[in-house]
Design a protein around this motif. Structure first.
Motif, PDB file in Angstrom:
ATOM      1  N   SER A 121      29.403  61.790  32.924  1.00 43.31           N
ATOM      2  CA  SER A 121      30.125  62.096  31.692  1.00 43.31           C
ATOM      3  C   SER A 121      29.502  63.271  30.943  1.00 43.31           C
ATOM      4  O   SER A 121      30.186  64.032  30.290  1.00 43.31           O
ATOM      5  CB  SER A 121      30.182  60.876  30.774  1.00 43.31           C
ATOM      6  N   SER A 122      28.215  63.422  31.044  1.00 42.06           N
ATOM      7  CA  SER A 122      27.558  64.509  30.316  1.00 42.06           C
ATOM      8  C   SER A 122      27.195  65.673  31.218  1.00 42.06           C
ATOM      9  O   SER A 122      26.624  66.653  30.763  1.00 42.06           O
ATOM     10  CB  SER A 122      26.307  63.983  29.613  1.00 42.06           C
ATOM     11  N   GLY A 123      27.488  65.545  32.501  1.00 44.31           N
ATOM     12  CA  GLY A 123      27.170  66.633  33.421  1.00 44.31           C
ATOM     13  C   GLY A 123      25.676  66.872  33.469  1.00 44.31           C
ATOM     14  O   GLY A 123      24.893  65.941  33.551  1.00 44.31           O
ATOM     15  N   ASN A 124      25.280  68.103  33.381  1.00 44.23           N
ATOM     16  CA  ASN A 124      23.868  68.449  33.380  1.00 44.23           C
ATOM     17  C   ASN A 124      23.334  68.230  31.962  1.00 44.23           C
ATOM     18  O   ASN A 124      23.558  69.035  31.082  1.00 44.23           O
ATOM     19  CB  ASN A 124      23.694  69.900  33.821  1.00 44.23           C
ATOM     20  N   GLN A 125      22.655  67.135  31.769  1.00 51.05           N
ATOM     21  CA  GLN A 125      22.212  66.755  30.427  1.00 51.05           C
ATOM     22  C   GLN A 125      21.290  67.798  29.811  1.00 51.05           C
ATOM     23  O   GLN A 125      20.442  68.367  30.474  1.00 51.05           O
ATOM     24  CB  GLN A 125      21.471  65.428  30.473  1.00 51.05           C
ATOM     25  N   SER A 126      21.484  67.985  28.537  1.00 50.34           N
ATOM     26  CA  SER A 126      20.625  68.901  27.815  1.00 50.34           C
ATOM     27  C   SER A 126      19.297  68.205  27.488  1.00 50.34           C
ATOM     28  O   SER A 126      19.184  66.989  27.562  1.00 50.34           O
ATOM     29  CB  SER A 126      21.304  69.341  26.520  1.00 50.34           C
ATOM     30  N   THR A 127      18.342  68.994  27.108  1.00 48.29           N
ATOM     31  CA  THR A 127      17.048  68.463  26.689  1.00 48.29           C
ATOM     32  C   THR A 127      17.229  67.481  25.534  1.00 48.29           C
ATOM     33  O   THR A 127      16.614  66.419  25.507  1.00 48.29           O
ATOM     34  CB  THR A 127      16.127  69.619  26.270  1.00 48.29           C
ATOM     35  N   TRP A 128      18.110  67.826  24.608  1.00 50.08           N
ATOM     36  CA  TRP A 128      18.359  66.976  23.447  1.00 50.08           C
ATOM     37  C   TRP A 128      18.818  65.585  23.872  1.00 50.08           C
ATOM     38  O   TRP A 128      18.354  64.591  23.329  1.00 50.08           O
ATOM     39  CB  TRP A 128      19.406  67.635  22.547  1.00 50.08           C
ATOM     40  N   LEU A 129      19.726  65.499  24.852  1.00 51.15           N
ATOM     41  CA  LEU A 129      20.221  64.195  25.297  1.00 51.15           C
ATOM     42  C   LEU A 129      19.114  63.350  25.922  1.00 51.15           C
ATOM     43  O   LEU A 129      19.046  62.145  25.697  1.00 51.15           O
ATOM     44  CB  LEU A 129      21.366  64.363  26.297  1.00 51.15           C
ATOM     45  N   VAL A 130      18.258  63.972  26.690  1.00 49.33           N
ATOM     46  CA  VAL A 130      17.152  63.236  27.318  1.00 49.33           C
ATOM     47  C   VAL A 130      16.218  62.686  26.241  1.00 49.33           C
ATOM     48  O   VAL A 130      15.834  61.512  26.275  1.00 49.33           O
ATOM     49  CB  VAL A 130      16.367  64.141  28.302  1.00 49.33           C
ATOM     50  N   VAL A 131      15.874  63.506  25.268  1.00 53.97           N
ATOM     51  CA  VAL A 131      14.978  63.083  24.192  1.00 53.97           C
ATOM     52  C   VAL A 131      15.626  61.974  23.364  1.00 53.97           C
ATOM     53  O   VAL A 131      15.000  60.941  23.079  1.00 53.97           O
ATOM     54  CB  VAL A 131      14.582  64.281  23.304  1.00 53.97           C
ATOM     55  N   GLU A 132      16.886  62.148  22.992  1.00 53.81           N
ATOM     56  CA  GLU A 132      17.572  61.140  22.178  1.00 53.81           C
ATOM     57  C   GLU A 132      17.738  59.820  22.917  1.00 53.81           C
ATOM     58  O   GLU A 132      17.643  58.757  22.317  1.00 53.81           O
ATOM     59  CB  GLU A 132      18.935  61.660  21.707  1.00 53.81           C
ATOM     60  N   PHE A 133      17.980  59.869  24.213  1.00 52.72           N
ATOM     61  CA  PHE A 133      18.076  58.647  24.995  1.00 52.72           C
ATOM     62  C   PHE A 133      16.780  57.851  24.911  1.00 52.72           C
ATOM     63  O   PHE A 133      16.781  56.645  24.665  1.00 52.72           O
ATOM     64  CB  PHE A 133      18.405  58.946  26.464  1.00 52.72           C
ATOM     65  N   HIS A 134      15.655  58.523  25.103  1.00 58.30           N
ATOM     66  CA  HIS A 134      14.369  57.834  25.085  1.00 58.30           C
ATOM     67  C   HIS A 134      14.002  57.348  23.680  1.00 58.30           C
ATOM     68  O   HIS A 134      13.380  56.288  23.537  1.00 58.30           O
ATOM     69  CB  HIS A 134      13.292  58.721  25.702  1.00 58.30           C
ATOM     70  N   ARG A 135      14.387  58.087  22.654  1.00 58.36           N
ATOM     71  CA  ARG A 135      14.170  57.605  21.281  1.00 58.36           C
ATOM     72  C   ARG A 135      14.967  56.327  21.041  1.00 58.36           C
ATOM     73  O   ARG A 135      14.489  55.386  20.420  1.00 58.36           O
ATOM     74  CB  ARG A 135      14.578  58.677  20.270  1.00 58.36           C
ATOM     75  N   SER A 136      16.178  56.292  21.551  1.00 55.00           N
ATOM     76  CA  SER A 136      17.032  55.122  21.407  1.00 55.00           C
ATOM     77  C   SER A 136      16.444  53.916  22.133  1.00 55.00           C
ATOM     78  O   SER A 136      16.459  52.793  21.620  1.00 55.00           O
ATOM     79  CB  SER A 136      18.428  55.436  21.940  1.00 55.00           C
ATOM     80  N   VAL A 137      15.930  54.139  23.325  1.00 51.74           N
ATOM     81  CA  VAL A 137      15.282  53.050  24.079  1.00 51.74           C
ATOM     82  C   VAL A 137      14.110  52.499  23.285  1.00 51.74           C
ATOM     83  O   VAL A 137      13.927  51.279  23.195  1.00 51.74           O
ATOM     84  CB  VAL A 137      14.813  53.538  25.469  1.00 51.74           C
ATOM     85  N   TYR A 138      13.326  53.365  22.685  1.00 56.54           N
ATOM     86  CA  TYR A 138      12.171  52.923  21.892  1.00 56.54           C
ATOM     87  C   TYR A 138      12.616  52.100  20.688  1.00 56.54           C
ATOM     88  O   TYR A 138      12.043  51.038  20.407  1.00 56.54           O
ATOM     89  CB  TYR A 138      11.341  54.125  21.439  1.00 56.54           C
ATOM     90  N   ARG A 139      13.641  52.560  19.977  1.00 54.47           N
ATOM     91  CA  ARG A 139      14.138  51.800  18.823  1.00 54.47           C
ATOM     92  C   ARG A 139      14.636  50.423  19.250  1.00 54.47           C
ATOM     93  O   ARG A 139      14.371  49.423  18.588  1.00 54.47           O
ATOM     94  CB  ARG A 139      15.250  52.577  18.116  1.00 54.47           C
TER      95      ARG A 139
END
Length: 81
Positions: free
Chosen positions: A18-36
C-alpha cells in the motif's frame, strides 16, 4: 449503520504494497507506534523498567532497516531502458 458478515470473504495482506517504497518517515513512525503500544499494554507496573530495553531494541531495529535500505539503494544496478 449495519454490519454485514460474509464468512466466505478472504483478505490477503501483502506487506508494504500500500505504501510502496516506504519513506524514512514511515519507518520511524511505525516503530514509534510500536513503542507506544508496548508501553500502554505490556510495560506497566513491575515491567515498566523494560521500556528502556524496548526503546533501545526498536531504535536499533529502525537504524538497521534504514541502513539496509541505504546500502541496497547504493548497490542496485541501474535499470535498463
Amino acid at each position: 449503520w449495519q454490519v454485514w458478515c460474509e464468512p466466505s470473504a478472504r483478505v490477503v495482506h501483502y506487506e508494504h504494497k500500500s505504501s510502496g517504497n516506504q519513506s524514512t518517515w514511515l519507518v520511524v513512525e511505525f516503530h514509534r507506534s510500536v513503542y507506544r503500544y508496548y508501553c500502554k499494554h505490556h510495560a506497566r507496573g513491575v515491567r515498566a523498567p523494560l521500556r528502556i530495553v524496548a526503546a533501545v531494541g526498536l531504535i536499533a531495529r529502525t537504524g538497521l532497516i534504514l541502513l539496509s535500505r541505504s546500502l541496497h539503494r547504493s548497490t542496485r544496478r541501474p535499470e535498463r531502458t
